[in-house]
Each structure stands twice: as C-alpha cells, then as structure tokens.
Write a protein that holds these residues in place. Structure first.
Motif, short mmCIF file in Angstrom:
data_model
loop_
_atom_site.label_atom_id
_atom_site.label_comp_id
_atom_site.label_asym_id
_atom_site.label_seq_id
_atom_site.Cartn_x
_atom_site.Cartn_y
_atom_site.Cartn_z
N PRO A 185 -3.99 -2.09 8.09
CA PRO A 185 -3.45 -2.02 6.72
C PRO A 185 -4.13 -0.97 5.87
O PRO A 185 -5.28 -0.59 6.10
CB PRO A 185 -3.72 -3.43 6.17
N VAL A 186 -3.38 -0.51 4.87
CA VAL A 186 -3.87 0.49 3.91
C VAL A 186 -3.73 -0.11 2.51
O VAL A 186 -2.64 -0.44 2.07
CB VAL A 186 -3.08 1.81 4.00
N ASP A 187 -4.86 -0.27 1.82
CA ASP A 187 -4.89 -0.86 0.48
C ASP A 187 -4.88 0.23 -0.58
O ASP A 187 -5.62 1.22 -0.47
CB ASP A 187 -6.15 -1.72 0.31
N ALA A 188 -4.07 0.03 -1.59
CA ALA A 188 -4.02 0.98 -2.71
C ALA A 188 -5.25 0.81 -3.60
O ALA A 188 -5.63 -0.32 -3.93
CB ALA A 188 -2.75 0.77 -3.52
N HIS A 189 -5.85 1.93 -3.97
CA HIS A 189 -6.98 1.92 -4.91
C HIS A 189 -6.60 2.81 -6.09
O HIS A 189 -6.62 4.04 -5.98
CB HIS A 189 -8.25 2.42 -4.24
N PHE A 190 -6.26 2.21 -7.19
CA PHE A 190 -5.80 2.95 -8.37
C PHE A 190 -6.99 3.64 -9.04
O PHE A 190 -8.01 3.01 -9.32
CB PHE A 190 -5.09 2.02 -9.34
N MET A 191 -6.81 4.91 -9.33
CA MET A 191 -7.89 5.68 -9.95
C MET A 191 -8.04 5.35 -11.43
O MET A 191 -9.09 5.63 -12.02
CB MET A 191 -7.64 7.18 -9.74
N ARG A 192 -6.99 4.81 -12.03
CA ARG A 192 -7.04 4.30 -13.40
C ARG A 192 -6.37 2.94 -13.41
O ARG A 192 -5.52 2.67 -12.56
CB ARG A 192 -6.32 5.24 -14.37
#
Length: 311
Positions: free
Chosen positions: A129-136
């Motif tokens: 899996p690939v988890d989203a990491h929001f920069m803001r």
C-alpha cells in the motif's frame, strides 16, 4: 563461487531533488541489509538534479548503501523503467528488484515485509500500500477522497496488482517478458505499469500483497484541489481503457468494452442524484462519473495525451 544474491532498489527520478534526498536518507536509516544496492535513474537530460543528489550520497563516507547512478536521456515513464530493468538484469547477482518512486519513502519494515510475503506466498511479484502524506493540512473532503486512499486488502496471494510505485519483482518474473518490458506507447500517458502487470499475469506470474510493506507519498498542495482530483480520475479511466483495448484487440473486444462502459456510465449518471443527499461523498461520486468520460474518450479513439515526462 556464485555471486551473492542481491536486492536492487530502483528509483526513477525527474526534477524532485528534495524528495529524492528524503527517500535516500530514509532508506539508509531503515534498510539493514548488506545485500542491498540502490539504482537511481535520472530521467532529466538537462538539469540532472537527481543525479547530483545521488552523487552527493555516493561521496558521503557515512552513507551505508551503495548507489549506482543511471542517466536516461530519453524522456518518459517507459524509457526510464525499461532502462532500470535492463541494468538490473545485467547484474547476474540481482535476485530481487524493488521499485519505489522518488516522491515516496518507505516505512520501517517495508523491504522485510515484501520479502516475507514472497517467502510465504511464493509469489513472483509483490505489491504494497501507498499512504498519502499531505504537505499541508488538507480540507476534510480530501482526507476521505478515494484517490488519496491506500489499497486495503489482506496479505497473501492476490489475482492482480495495479501499480509499480511499491513493488518487488523476482529475477524470474523479470525474465518472463522480453524487452521492452514497459510498452513505449504508454511513455507519456501513464498506464504503463498496468499494461506491464497485465502481461506478466498473462505470462504466468503469481502476484502477492504485503499489507505491512507500506510507503508514504508526498501530496503537494496543488494536488489537493477539486480540479486536480477530477482530472486524475479522468486520466485513470483513460489509461485503464487504453490498456484494456490493447489486451482485447479487434472489433469484438472494442464492442464488449464499449457496452460495459456504457452500462457503468448509465449507472454512474443515475448515481449523480446522490450528490443531493446530506453527507454524500460528492468528490468520489463526481470522480467516478468523470472517470467514465475518460473511458469513453479512449474507446472513441482519443489520442494518447502526454501527462508525464520531460517538458
């Protein structure tokens, strides 16, 4: 004496030096194996910022992992991925090839989880899996939008994998198909990984899923916009259908795909009424409808658009 089997971790990169640096630093911190080699493939013939970062790591006597730098001047996703596979296969000691993108970084235990799934399932190709990491901090709708959600399925054998941005392939799997492994027709449109994995499956490769082999992906602010999300859904529909048309050639295959797509389009159009309901996941509802338009465009013979690559 035969060469000691090694694991290559391949990173295609294009004008993301800060993200690449973070990835290389993370790999150094969490990869304990002494049989791991890194392959950084820079697809920018002009600036070569990725190669510069990799050279800096190479010259650092405290950096623990050996790095090989590969310059790929031909632009496009398929060009760089094909160069990676050709380079890895040229090393007789290469036993596994792991793929991760330059805007991602692995979580602790990532490589071990991929290898454990390989050992337990006997699969030739393992995804994670690939988890989203929001920069803001994102708006609430973005946190729940499907396009930013990681796949959720149990570890073990699986019938299909969809992407190459968190993938482990055995040498035997790489040898199942001749070059070019990634079809150059998808060089700038995307969808090349789905096409490659489909051909691997048809060639007899067995797939596995490692739920604990997680990577994180940077999500910059410009992607947390409704326009970007809907455009992304359109591209997914377009590239998926391009791949399916390739694997179902001829008028019969096209008519079958067209009939199925029209049925899904009718269902999604009727489902637009749900936009009026309180608490509805409006972005996902609209996105699935837009995705159908991308499919119809591909079926109507729409040309391959250049979404990726050097500009």
């Amino acid at each position: 004496m035969p060469p000691v089997p090694t694991i290559w971790i391949a990173i295609p990169t294009f004008r993301r030096p800060a993200q690449l640096r973070h990835l290389l630093e993370t790999l150094a911190a969490i990869i304990p194996h002494d049989d791991v080699r890194l392959l950084v493939a820079d697809n920018d013939p002009v600036g070569q910022e990725g190669a510069a970062v990799a050279h800096e790591m190479q010259d650092d006597p405290h950096y623990p992992l050996p790095i090989r730098i590969l310059h790929v001047p031909e632009p496009g996703l398929c060009s760089v991925r094909n160069a990676i596979i050709a380079t890895a296969l040229a090393d007789p000691a290469m036993h596994y090839l792991a793929m991760i993108d330059d805007d991602e970084w692995p979580q602790p235990g990532w490589l071990d989880a991929l290898l454990a799934c390989r050992e337990a399932s006997g699969a030739d190709v393992i995804g994670g899996p690939v988890d989203a990491h929001f920069m803001r901090p994102p708006p609430r709708w973005a946190r729940s939008a499907l396009v930013f959600q990681a796949e959720d399925r149990p570890s073990g054998p699986t019938s299909m994998l969809w992407a190459s941005n968190n993938l482990l392939l055995t040498r035997a799997a790489l040898a199942l198909l001749p070059a070019p492994w990634f079809d150059p027709r998808f060089n700038r449109s995307g969808g090349e990984d789905l096409d490659y994995l489909t051909r691997l499956r048809d060639a007899g490769a067995r797939f596995g899923w490692a739920a604990d082999a997680r990577v994180s992906e940077w999500v910059p602010p410009e992607r947390v916009r409704l326009g970007w999300v809907l455009s992304r859904m359109w591209r997914i529909g377009f590239t998926e259908t391009l791949t399916r048309r390739k694997h179902r050639p001829g008028i019969i295959g096209t008519l079958a795909l067209f009939g199925r797509t029209l049925a899904v389009f009718a269902m999604r159009t009727a489902g637009l009424l749900a936009l009026l309901l309180p608490g509805a996941r409006r972005v996902d509802i609209a996105g699935q409808w837009i995705k159908c338009w991308g499919r119809l465009y591909a079926l109507a013979g729409g040309g391959s658009r250049a979404f990726y690559g050097a500009e």
